[in-house]
Write a protein that holds these residues in place. Structure first.
Motif, PDB file in Angstrom:
ATOM      1  N   GLN A 233      71.440  38.989  37.677  1.00  0.00           N
ATOM      2  CA  GLN A 233      70.469  39.545  38.632  1.00  0.00           C
ATOM      3  C   GLN A 233      70.766  41.006  38.962  1.00  0.00           C
ATOM      4  O   GLN A 233      69.855  41.765  39.262  1.00  0.00           O
ATOM      5  N   TYR A 234      72.050  41.365  38.893  1.00  0.00           N
ATOM      6  CA  TYR A 234      72.420  42.758  39.181  1.00  0.00           C
ATOM      7  C   TYR A 234      72.212  43.684  37.975  1.00  0.00           C
ATOM      8  O   TYR A 234      72.031  44.876  38.145  1.00  0.00           O
ATOM      9  N   PHE A 236      70.185  42.945  34.912  1.00  0.00           N
ATOM     10  CA  PHE A 236      68.901  42.903  34.182  1.00  0.00           C
ATOM     11  C   PHE A 236      67.724  42.897  35.167  1.00  0.00           C
ATOM     12  O   PHE A 236      67.867  42.429  36.298  1.00  0.00           O
ATOM     13  N   ASP A 237      66.591  43.418  34.683  1.00  0.00           N
ATOM     14  CA  ASP A 237      65.416  43.402  35.566  1.00  0.00           C
ATOM     15  C   ASP A 237      64.667  42.076  35.439  1.00  0.00           C
ATOM     16  O   ASP A 237      65.122  41.167  34.721  1.00  0.00           O
ATOM     17  N   LYS A 238      63.517  41.999  36.102  1.00  0.00           N
ATOM     18  CA  LYS A 238      62.799  40.703  36.144  1.00  0.00           C
ATOM     19  C   LYS A 238      62.362  40.237  34.763  1.00  0.00           C
ATOM     20  O   LYS A 238      62.234  39.048  34.489  1.00  0.00           O
ATOM     21  N   ASP A 239      62.152  41.229  33.865  1.00  0.00           N
ATOM     22  CA  ASP A 239      61.725  40.860  32.501  1.00  0.00           C
ATOM     23  C   ASP A 239      62.916  40.581  31.590  1.00  0.00           C
ATOM     24  O   ASP A 239      62.751  40.379  30.381  1.00  0.00           O
ATOM     25  N   VAL A 242      67.694  45.402  30.266  1.00  0.00           N
ATOM     26  CA  VAL A 242      68.790  46.077  30.983  1.00  0.00           C
ATOM     27  C   VAL A 242      68.181  47.022  32.030  1.00  0.00           C
ATOM     28  O   VAL A 242      67.318  47.841  31.713  1.00  0.00           O
ATOM     29  N   ASP A 243      68.638  46.866  33.262  1.00  0.00           N
ATOM     30  CA  ASP A 243      68.101  47.690  34.355  1.00  0.00           C
ATOM     31  C   ASP A 243      68.925  48.976  34.450  1.00  0.00           C
ATOM     32  O   ASP A 243      70.019  48.983  35.015  1.00  0.00           O
ATOM     33  N   LYS A 244      68.359  50.056  33.903  1.00  0.00           N
ATOM     34  CA  LYS A 244      69.181  51.287  33.874  1.00  0.00           C
ATOM     35  C   LYS A 244      69.315  51.951  35.239  1.00  0.00           C
ATOM     36  O   LYS A 244      70.075  52.905  35.401  1.00  0.00           O
ATOM     37  N   THR A 245      68.591  51.432  36.236  1.00  0.00           N
ATOM     38  CA  THR A 245      68.737  52.002  37.583  1.00  0.00           C
ATOM     39  C   THR A 245      69.831  51.258  38.369  1.00  0.00           C
ATOM     40  O   THR A 245      70.263  51.718  39.421  1.00  0.00           O
ATOM     41  N   ALA A 246      70.272  50.103  37.851  1.00  0.00           N
ATOM     42  CA  ALA A 246      71.333  49.346  38.546  1.00  0.00           C
ATOM     43  C   ALA A 246      72.617  50.181  38.559  1.00  0.00           C
ATOM     44  O   ALA A 246      72.969  50.790  37.542  1.00  0.00           O
ATOM     45  N   ARG A 250      74.004  52.303  35.472  1.00  0.00           N
ATOM     46  CA  ARG A 250      73.857  53.765  35.544  1.00  0.00           C
ATOM     47  C   ARG A 250      75.211  54.469  35.342  1.00  0.00           C
ATOM     48  O   ARG A 250      75.315  55.452  34.630  1.00  0.00           O
TER      49      ARG A 250
END
Ligand SMILES: Nc1ncnc2c1ncn2[C@@H]1O[C@H](COP(=O)(O)OS(=O)(=O)O)[C@@H](OP(=O)(O)O)[C@H]1O
Length: 371
Positions: A233-234, A236-239, A242-246, A250
């Motif tokens: 959850q920390y 990856f995003d909802k899809d 990889v959440d590059k803003t996490a 980052r």
């Protein structure tokens, strides 16, 4: 009452007057002592606030507040200080008789070398290894001056005077060292450059995928992250991308930060070292580092031993006995397994960024090359 008793009691004032006289005398004595102490301390500091006279330092106790680093761990400043004074005694004692103490010539100095990061890439281990070098004066804990404490609205010179006060005093032959891993991605390199344009900069680099997990565990430990949310959850995003803003992702993006440093510092003022080198071959790694800083050769195979229990190299306790020459417990975390699919997603995300980093650095690194 007989005659003698009467005579004696008439020589002394009444009880209340005696108490008054006694407390006044004590007060005067106390004030005189405080005044003398204050004067002796302020006399020691020169007008530019940089030089501290040796003699009074010997009598005035230097009390440094314990530091809490990013791991919420109290750094052992006092153990280090007593280790250093023993070391200094060894090197200077010969010139002085047993009744004389060597003069304390320590002065406040700006760092000659800083370990700017990368967070969770072994910067604590490097600190532990460097603190035993006789020509270094290591600032225990993390200063966080250039990423947090600097006030950009105040004159820079004034800020540097404030920074100086956060550093340990050092002998003329000692180089001051500090490490704050957040400088790599959160500080303005121009500030470090204008503080000391000859500054040597050390950057320890580790696998960003492993670093994401290290940083996640770290954030959990310092309660920045909640136990109620998962690693996924920390990261990856909802899809599921990889959440590059996490924050943990980052800060694993290395190429941009390196570019910012190279805008000011010539490449030869930067030592970029793969963390696995320090991990597996501490003697060779430390010999490279001492050469880079310009220190005398000090590290040998006898400096280190492999601690089977924790699985890392530590300093030989006969040199530095605190924690058996290892770091505090928070520095050795067990990483939980992550699904292969998620690891692959992270590797694919980081590979082009790593490639760009290695191109800018001009070094090939196995831990940054996944495919
Ligand atoms: N001896 C030695 N040599 C090289 N690397 C080592 C050593 N000891 C520890 N480690 C690794 O350091 C990780 C912690 O990194 P940092 O000390 O930079 O953390 S911090 O940024 O100061 O919080 C730490 O991360 P975790 O494994 O996640 O705990 C270790 O991978």
């Amino acid at each position: 009452m007989n005659g003698i008793q009467r005579k004696v009691s008439s020589c002394f004032p009444p009880l209340l007057v005696r108490i008054f006289l006694l407390s006044t005398t004590c007060g005067v004595l106390l004030l005189t002592y405080q005044y003398r102490m204050q004067n002796s301390l302020s006399e020691n500091v020169s007008k530019d606030g940089q030089h501290i006279d040796p003699k009074p330092l010997m009598s005035a106790r230097i009390t440094e507040k314990p530091d809490i680093d990013d791991n919420n761990e109290v750094s052992d400043t006092s153990s280090y200080n007593s280790f250093k004074s023993k070391m200094n005694e060894h090197s200077t004692n010969k010139e002085y008789s047993s009744t004389q103490s060597p003069p304390d010539e320590r002065v406040q100095k700006l760092p000659g070398v800083i370990n700017i990061g990368i967070q969770k890439c072994g910067t604590g281990a490097l600190n532990t290894y460097l603190r035993i070098h006789p020509q270094l004066r290591v600032r225990e804990g993390e200063v966080h001056f250039f990423d947090k404490k600097i006030n950009h609205s105040a004159p820079f010179k004034q800020e540097i005077q404030r920074y100086l006060k956060m550093l340990p005093v050092a002998f003329p032959n000692e180089t001051v060292f500090e490490k704050t891993p957040a400088y790599f991605d959160l500080a303005d390199p121009y500030d470090l450059f204008r503080m000391n344009s000859a500054l040597k900069v050390i950057l320890l680099v580790c696998d960003p995928v492993r670093r994401v997990m290290s940083a996640y565990l770290h954030n959990l430990a310092i309660r920045l992250y909640s136990q109620h949310k998962t690693y996924e959850q920390y990261v990856f995003d909802k899809d599921g991308a990889v959440d590059k803003t996490a924050e943990v992702v980052r800060r694993s993006i290395y190429d941009e930060s390196l570019k910012r440093y190279l805008k000011y510092f010539p490449r030869n003022q930067l030592l970029i070292m793969e963390n696995t080198f320090l991990l597996k071959q501490p003697t060779l790694a430390m010999q490279e580092i001492e050469k880079f800083i310009g220190l005398k050769k000090f590290y040998t195979n006898e400096t280190f031993y492999f601690n089977e229990e924790i699985g890392y190299h530590c300093i030989n306790p006969s040199i530095y006995p605190v924690h058996n020459g290892c770091q505090g417990k928070s520095k050795y975390k067990i990483h939980p397994n992550v699904s292969e699919e998620n690891v692959l997603k992270l590797k694919k995300f980081f590979q082009p960024i790593n490639d760009n980093f290695m191109k800018i650095a001009g070094i090939k690194m196995a831990s940054l090359t996944y495919f």
